[in-house]
Design a protein around this motif. Structure first.
Motif, PDB file in Angstrom:
ATOM      1  N   ALA A   1      48.489  35.743  34.965  1.00 27.26           N
ATOM      2  CA  ALA A   1      48.546  34.280  35.092  1.00 27.26           C
ATOM      3  C   ALA A   1      47.715  33.800  36.276  1.00 27.26           C
ATOM      4  O   ALA A   1      47.054  32.753  36.207  1.00 27.26           O
ATOM      5  N   GLU A   2      47.715  34.572  37.349  1.00 25.29           N
ATOM      6  CA  GLU A   2      46.962  34.186  38.534  1.00 25.29           C
ATOM      7  C   GLU A   2      45.451  34.251  38.286  1.00 25.29           C
ATOM      8  O   GLU A   2      44.706  33.384  38.731  1.00 25.29           O
ATOM      9  N   ILE A   3      45.019  35.259  37.548  1.00 25.61           N
ATOM     10  CA  ILE A   3      43.591  35.381  37.232  1.00 25.61           C
ATOM     11  C   ILE A   3      43.138  34.183  36.400  1.00 25.61           C
ATOM     12  O   ILE A   3      42.108  33.570  36.676  1.00 25.61           O
ATOM     13  N   ARG A   4      43.931  33.831  35.407  1.00 23.04           N
ATOM     14  CA  ARG A   4      43.575  32.677  34.564  1.00 23.04           C
ATOM     15  C   ARG A   4      43.589  31.385  35.378  1.00 23.04           C
ATOM     16  O   ARG A   4      42.711  30.533  35.231  1.00 23.04           O
ATOM     17  N   ARG A   5      44.573  31.232  36.251  1.00 24.63           N
ATOM     18  CA  ARG A   5      44.665  30.036  37.094  1.00 24.63           C
ATOM     19  C   ARG A   5      43.441  29.944  38.008  1.00 24.63           C
ATOM     20  O   ARG A   5      42.848  28.871  38.160  1.00 24.63           O
ATOM     21  N   ILE A   6      43.047  31.063  38.593  1.00 26.25           N
ATOM     22  CA  ILE A   6      41.863  31.085  39.460  1.00 26.25           C
ATOM     23  C   ILE A   6      40.634  30.647  38.669  1.00 26.25           C
ATOM     24  O   ILE A   6      39.860  29.804  39.114  1.00 26.25           O
ATOM     25  N   ARG A   7      40.472  31.216  37.484  1.00 19.25           N
ATOM     26  CA  ARG A   7      39.299  30.902  36.659  1.00 19.25           C
ATOM     27  C   ARG A   7      39.273  29.428  36.257  1.00 19.25           C
ATOM     28  O   ARG A   7      38.271  28.737  36.455  1.00 19.25           O
ATOM     29  N   GLU A   8      40.383  28.941  35.717  1.00 22.37           N
ATOM     30  CA  GLU A   8      40.395  27.593  35.154  1.00 22.37           C
ATOM     31  C   GLU A   8      40.611  26.489  36.188  1.00 22.37           C
ATOM     32  O   GLU A   8      39.893  25.493  36.195  1.00 22.37           O
ATOM     33  N   LYS A   9      41.611  26.658  37.016  1.00 26.35           N
ATOM     34  CA  LYS A   9      42.007  25.576  37.926  1.00 26.35           C
ATOM     35  C   LYS A   9      41.261  25.608  39.257  1.00 26.35           C
ATOM     36  O   LYS A   9      40.772  24.587  39.726  1.00 26.35           O
ATOM     37  N   VAL A  10      41.172  26.771  39.864  1.00 24.77           N
ATOM     38  CA  VAL A  10      40.548  26.871  41.186  1.00 24.77           C
ATOM     39  C   VAL A  10      39.030  26.778  41.079  1.00 24.77           C
ATOM     40  O   VAL A  10      38.390  26.024  41.819  1.00 24.77           O
ATOM     41  N   LEU A  11      38.442  27.538  40.149  1.00 25.81           N
ATOM     42  CA  LEU A  11      36.992  27.568  40.022  1.00 25.81           C
ATOM     43  C   LEU A  11      36.455  26.584  38.984  1.00 25.81           C
ATOM     44  O   LEU A  11      35.267  26.300  38.955  1.00 25.81           O
ATOM     45  N   GLY A  12      37.333  26.074  38.115  1.00 22.39           N
ATOM     46  CA  GLY A  12      36.903  25.128  37.091  1.00 22.39           C
ATOM     47  C   GLY A  12      36.021  25.745  36.021  1.00 22.39           C
ATOM     48  O   GLY A  12      35.192  25.070  35.418  1.00 22.39           O
ATOM     49  N   ILE A  13      36.209  27.034  35.765  1.00 27.80           N
ATOM     50  CA  ILE A  13      35.408  27.750  34.764  1.00 27.80           C
ATOM     51  C   ILE A  13      36.228  27.863  33.488  1.00 27.80           C
ATOM     52  O   ILE A  13      37.330  28.411  33.496  1.00 27.80           O
TER      53      ILE A  13
ATOM     54  N   VAL B   1      37.826  40.635  31.440  1.00 31.67           N
ATOM     55  CA  VAL B   1      38.564  39.438  31.866  1.00 31.67           C
ATOM     56  C   VAL B   1      39.668  39.116  30.859  1.00 31.67           C
ATOM     57  O   VAL B   1      40.797  38.804  31.228  1.00 31.67           O
ATOM     58  N   SER B   2      39.353  39.230  29.582  1.00 28.91           N
ATOM     59  CA  SER B   2      40.341  38.981  28.533  1.00 28.91           C
ATOM     60  C   SER B   2      41.538  39.930  28.667  1.00 28.91           C
ATOM     61  O   SER B   2      42.695  39.505  28.584  1.00 28.91           O
ATOM     62  N   LEU B   3      41.255  41.201  28.889  1.00 25.26           N
ATOM     63  CA  LEU B   3      42.331  42.187  29.056  1.00 25.26           C
ATOM     64  C   LEU B   3      43.179  41.872  30.281  1.00 25.26           C
ATOM     65  O   LEU B   3      44.410  41.979  30.240  1.00 25.26           O
ATOM     66  N   TRP B   4      42.554  41.474  31.369  1.00 18.55           N
ATOM     67  CA  TRP B   4      43.301  41.120  32.588  1.00 18.55           C
ATOM     68  C   TRP B   4      44.223  39.948  32.323  1.00 18.55           C
ATOM     69  O   TRP B   4      45.383  39.964  32.707  1.00 18.55           O
ATOM     70  N   GLU B   5      43.669  38.905  31.689  1.00 21.34           N
ATOM     71  CA  GLU B   5      44.443  37.680  31.474  1.00 21.34           C
ATOM     72  C   GLU B   5      45.590  37.882  30.481  1.00 21.34           C
ATOM     73  O   GLU B   5      46.563  37.140  30.512  1.00 21.34           O
ATOM     74  N   ARG B   6      45.480  38.872  29.618  1.00 21.32           N
ATOM     75  CA  ARG B   6      46.553  39.179  28.671  1.00 21.32           C
ATOM     76  C   ARG B   6      47.504  40.247  29.207  1.00 21.32           C
ATOM     77  O   ARG B   6      48.482  40.598  28.548  1.00 21.32           O
ATOM     78  N   GLY B   7      47.227  40.757  30.400  1.00 18.86           N
ATOM     79  CA  GLY B   7      48.097  41.769  30.992  1.00 18.86           C
ATOM     80  C   GLY B   7      47.964  43.141  30.371  1.00 18.86           C
ATOM     81  O   GLY B   7      48.818  43.998  30.559  1.00 18.86           O
ATOM     82  N   LYS B   8      46.877  43.369  29.649  1.00 18.40           N
ATOM     83  CA  LYS B   8      46.654  44.661  28.996  1.00 18.40           C
ATOM     84  C   LYS B   8      45.948  45.652  29.914  1.00 18.40           C
ATOM     85  O   LYS B   8      45.911  46.846  29.632  1.00 18.40           O
ATOM     86  N   SER B   9      45.355  45.127  30.974  1.00 13.96           N
ATOM     87  CA  SER B   9      44.632  45.935  31.945  1.00 13.96           C
ATOM     88  C   SER B   9      44.686  45.198  33.273  1.00 13.96           C
ATOM     89  O   SER B   9      45.017  44.014  33.313  1.00 13.96           O
ATOM     90  N   ARG B  10      44.365  45.914  34.343  1.00 13.60           N
ATOM     91  CA  ARG B  10      44.336  45.285  35.667  1.00 13.60           C
ATOM     92  C   ARG B  10      42.947  45.440  36.255  1.00 13.60           C
ATOM     93  O   ARG B  10      42.270  46.442  36.000  1.00 13.60           O
ATOM     94  N   PRO B  11      42.518  44.463  37.061  1.00 13.93           N
ATOM     95  CA  PRO B  11      41.196  44.574  37.676  1.00 13.93           C
ATOM     96  C   PRO B  11      41.113  45.794  38.590  1.00 13.93           C
ATOM     97  O   PRO B  11      42.074  46.132  39.285  1.00 13.93           O
ATOM     98  N   SER B  12      39.960  46.431  38.583  1.00 14.49           N
ATOM     99  CA  SER B  12      39.722  47.554  39.487  1.00 14.49           C
ATOM    100  C   SER B  12      39.694  47.040  40.918  1.00 14.49           C
ATOM    101  O   SER B  12      39.614  45.827  41.165  1.00 14.49           O
ATOM    102  N   ARG B  13      39.694  47.942  41.852  1.00 11.32           N
ATOM    103  CA  ARG B  13      39.627  47.554  43.273  1.00 11.32           C
ATOM    104  C   ARG B  13      38.342  46.768  43.535  1.00 11.32           C
ATOM    105  O   ARG B  13      38.352  45.745  44.222  1.00 11.32           O
ATOM    106  N   ILE B  14      37.246  47.209  42.957  1.00 16.20           N
ATOM    107  CA  ILE B  14      35.966  46.514  43.148  1.00 16.20           C
ATOM    108  C   ILE B  14      36.024  45.109  42.561  1.00 16.20           C
ATOM    109  O   ILE B  14      35.538  44.151  43.171  1.00 16.20           O
ATOM    110  N   ALA B  15      36.640  44.967  41.383  1.00 16.69           N
ATOM    111  CA  ALA B  15      36.764  43.646  40.762  1.00 16.69           C
ATOM    112  C   ALA B  15      37.665  42.741  41.602  1.00 16.69           C
ATOM    113  O   ALA B  15      37.380  41.547  41.753  1.00 16.69           O
TER     114      ALA B  15
END
Length: 71
Positions: A16-28, A45-59
């Motif tokens: 939820a936080e990744i999606r919020r950052i993308r849409e609300k904070v960055l306006g993307i 990004v799709s996998l992260w936002e659906r909770g199927k995967s987590r961003p790597s440390r680099i991401a």
């Protein structure tokens, strides 16, 4: 003996936080644009936002840097 290097902690971002950052904070609206900004694939990004995967440390570092640039 040389002490081991400490690896700094990097913030974890949940789906939820990744999606919020993308849409609300960055306006993307597109995952593809956000992915390009971070240097990852749209499917990652799709996998992260659906909770199927987590961003790597680099991401996670890239997300944090983008947020710092945003101010």
């Amino acid at each position: 003996m040389v002490p081991p290097k400490k690896i700094p902690l990097v913030k974890e971002y949940g789906p939820a936080e990744i999606r919020r950052i993308r849409e609300k904070v960055l306006g993307i609206t597109s995952q593809e644009e956000f992915a390009g900004l971070l240097g990852v694939s749209r499917s990652a990004v799709s996998l992260w936002e659906r909770g199927k995967s987590r961003p790597s440390r680099i991401a996670r570092i890239a997300i944090t840097q983008v947020l710092k640039r945003k101010g």
